[in-house]
Design a protein around this motif. Structure first.
Motif, PDB file in Angstrom:
ATOM      1  N   GLY A 144      -7.323  -2.790  -3.117  1.00 55.33           N
ATOM      2  CA  GLY A 144      -6.540  -3.325  -2.013  1.00 55.33           C
ATOM      3  C   GLY A 144      -5.090  -3.554  -2.407  1.00 55.33           C
ATOM      4  O   GLY A 144      -4.164  -3.237  -1.653  1.00 55.33           O
ATOM      5  N   ARG A 145      -4.909  -4.112  -3.627  1.00 55.03           N
ATOM      6  CA  ARG A 145      -3.536  -4.324  -4.096  1.00 55.03           C
ATOM      7  C   ARG A 145      -2.818  -3.002  -4.311  1.00 55.03           C
ATOM      8  O   ARG A 145      -1.630  -2.859  -3.983  1.00 55.03           O
ATOM      9  N   ALA A 146      -3.552  -2.011  -4.872  1.00 54.45           N
ATOM     10  CA  ALA A 146      -2.934  -0.701  -5.089  1.00 54.45           C
ATOM     11  C   ALA A 146      -2.552  -0.049  -3.762  1.00 54.45           C
ATOM     12  O   ALA A 146      -1.477   0.570  -3.640  1.00 54.45           O
ATOM     13  N   GLU A 147      -3.427  -0.200  -2.759  1.00 53.16           N
ATOM     14  CA  GLU A 147      -3.117   0.370  -1.444  1.00 53.16           C
ATOM     15  C   GLU A 147      -1.905  -0.319  -0.823  1.00 53.16           C
ATOM     16  O   GLU A 147      -1.036   0.336  -0.228  1.00 53.16           O
ATOM     17  N   THR A 148      -1.852  -1.650  -0.996  1.00 54.03           N
ATOM     18  CA  THR A 148      -0.696  -2.377  -0.466  1.00 54.03           C
ATOM     19  C   THR A 148       0.585  -1.948  -1.162  1.00 54.03           C
ATOM     20  O   THR A 148       1.627  -1.733  -0.514  1.00 54.03           O
ATOM     21  N   GLU A 149       0.514  -1.829  -2.491  1.00 55.83           N
ATOM     22  CA  GLU A 149       1.703  -1.401  -3.240  1.00 55.83           C
ATOM     23  C   GLU A 149       2.121   0.011  -2.839  1.00 55.83           C
ATOM     24  O   GLU A 149       3.313   0.302  -2.714  1.00 55.83           O
ATOM     25  N   LEU A 150       1.122   0.897  -2.635  1.00 55.15           N
ATOM     26  CA  LEU A 150       1.452   2.260  -2.218  1.00 55.15           C
ATOM     27  C   LEU A 150       2.096   2.265  -0.842  1.00 55.15           C
ATOM     28  O   LEU A 150       3.068   3.004  -0.592  1.00 55.15           O
ATOM     29  N   THR A 151       1.572   1.434   0.054  1.00 56.71           N
ATOM     30  CA  THR A 151       2.167   1.342   1.386  1.00 56.71           C
ATOM     31  C   THR A 151       3.600   0.844   1.323  1.00 56.71           C
ATOM     32  O   THR A 151       4.489   1.343   2.021  1.00 56.71           O
ATOM     33  N   ILE A 152       3.814  -0.164   0.454  1.00 56.49           N
ATOM     34  CA  ILE A 152       5.169  -0.703   0.306  1.00 56.49           C
ATOM     35  C   ILE A 152       6.115   0.358  -0.245  1.00 56.49           C
ATOM     36  O   ILE A 152       7.255   0.500   0.213  1.00 56.49           O
ATOM     37  N   VAL A 153       5.619   1.112  -1.258  1.00 58.33           N
ATOM     38  CA  VAL A 153       6.459   2.166  -1.840  1.00 58.33           C
ATOM     39  C   VAL A 153       6.795   3.230  -0.794  1.00 58.33           C
ATOM     40  O   VAL A 153       7.952   3.680  -0.691  1.00 58.33           O
TER      41      VAL A 153
END
Length: 423
Positions: free
Chosen positions: A192-201
């Motif tokens: 979930g954190r990785a997906e959020t970070e990817l979305t932010i990027v």
């Protein structure tokens, strides 16, 4: 706190063993058959104490106890000491709970001989102890009674042994399940954190690309007009007024675009108006007013395109004209060709790349920031098409950008790009 719990958990089995041994010593005070009688209790207590960290040693101590009793080295159980064998059930529980590899299965398999030996030691009289279970219960030493009681004791001992093993293995499976659940929860949280970070990027990249496309073009127009006005202000005052008007129009248009984009970030995506094909004429007019000669050609009737494709096409043309304004001279025109005669739109933008500006243009082709040429390629790919860009050979060469965007039923089909032109 976790370290304290771990330390307390490590002391659990030794504490149980200490309580086990202490209670038996108190219960058998005055009746223990010397040091050998105490040894039986001590072996069981040690087997319990090491059952978590050394389950194999614990199981071996149980086997050693029974072998020594069969060999009459240690005294057999008496009418008051036979319940010490319940400690073996505790050991079996710990082995099933903590054993590695095949040790739990081996412990269960040994249940049959262990139960048989326990029943033999408890029921069958010997020269060391002529009294057994039948004598303790007042039935005498009748052979039939002894045989029947032996099988009953062996079966009961095995079921108690197997029950302790099943309880230990059930606890083992429960702990494994809980650990797996915790790991799954942690993995889900990490994903979930990785997906959020990817979305932010991705969102940062999208914002940077939009701001780059809007500001780079407008600022290039402003710089070109300002430089021109500075050089001809003395000779042609009227031209200075025209240049200032062009600067004002470009800055105002850029401000509107940036403001619209920022407002779109605050609201739901897709609500803000986006540039489309109808805005290309005003884009070309602004660049032409900045002093860049632009020639536009259309071949075939225009075909309908999706809003995303129109936005991508607008941004690509905007970036091409911005680069041409930066790196190409004003004496050579920039040619834009729209060819609608194929299965989609074939767009070509060519501009003169002289020897002095060639290194800067090549640097723009592969920017570190990820915008410019690479940003145009991303836009074309996301719109279902492809883009190539490169400068041809020669001291004074053209820089050519070729784009294909499908239309109609092919609009969603990604295309493989043509080979890059070598610089």
């Amino acid at each position: 706190m976790p370290s304290l719990l771990t330390a307390l958990r490590a002391l659990l089995e030794p504490a149980i063993a200490a309580v086990f041994l202490t209670l038996w010593i108190i219960a058998e005070a005055g009746r223990i058959q010397g040091p050998l009688g105490l040894t039986m209790m001590v072996l069981v207590a040690i087997a319990i104490a090491v059952g978590r960290i050394w389950p194999l040693v614990s199981l071996c101590l149980v086997g050693l106890l029974l072998v020594l009793q069969l060999a009459t080295v240690l005294p057999p159980p008496e009418s008051t000491t036979w319940p010490v064998y319940f400690g073996i059930m505790i050991v079996n529980f710990l082995v099933a709970r903590n054993g590695n590899g095949r040790l739990p299965v081996v412990a269960l398999t040994l249940g049959v001989p262990i139960a048989a030996v326990i029943a033999f030691l408890m029921v069958v009289p010997s020269w060391v102890s002529p009294w057994g279970w039948t004598s303790w219960t007042g039935q005498g030493n009748n052979s039939r009674q002894i045989i029947g009681t032996y099988f009953v004791a062996a079966i009961v001992a095995f079921f108690l042994y197997a029950g302790a093993w099943a309880a230990g293995y059930a606890v083992r499976l429960y702990v494994v399940q809980q650990r797996s659940r915790i790991l799954l929860s942690q993995t889900s949280a990490d994903l979930g954190r990785a997906e959020t970070e990817l979305t932010i990027v991705k969102e940062r990249d999208r914002i940077a690309r939009e701001v780059h496309d809007v500001l780079a073009h407008s600022l290039s127009v402003v710089i070109a007009q300002a430089d021109g006005a500075r050089f001809i202000s003395a000779a042609k005052p009227e031209a200075t007024r025209v240049a200032l008007e062009a600067i004002s129009d470009a800055a105002r248009s850029s401000l509107i675009d940036v403001r619209t984009f920022i407002e779109g970030l605050r609201e739901e995506p897709g609500d803000e108006p986006q540039p489309n094909l109808s805005d290309l004429d005003s884009l070309v007019a602004r660049v032409s007013a900045a002093g860049l000669a632009v020639e536009v050609q259309h071949f075939g009737p225009a075909k309908p395109m999706t809003p995303a494709q129109q936005l991508a096409l607008f941004r690509i043309v905007q970036e091409c004209l911005t680069n041409a304004l930066r790196h190409s001279g004003r004496t050579s025109p920039t040619r834009i060709s729209f060819d609608w005669r194929g299965p989609g739109l074939a767009l070509t933008v060519s501009s003169r790349c002289d020897a002095e500006r060639r290194p800067a243009l090549i640097a723009t082709e592969q920017p570190v920031s990820g915008h410019g040429i690479r940003g145009m390629k991303d836009r074309a790919r996301l719109a279902g098409g492809w883009l190539t860009a490169g400068a041809s050979e020669g001291p004074d060469s053209d820089f050519l950008v070729t784009v294909f965007l499908p239309t109609g039923s092919d609009a969603l089909e990604p295309r493989s790009p043509l080979p890059e032109l070598t610089a």
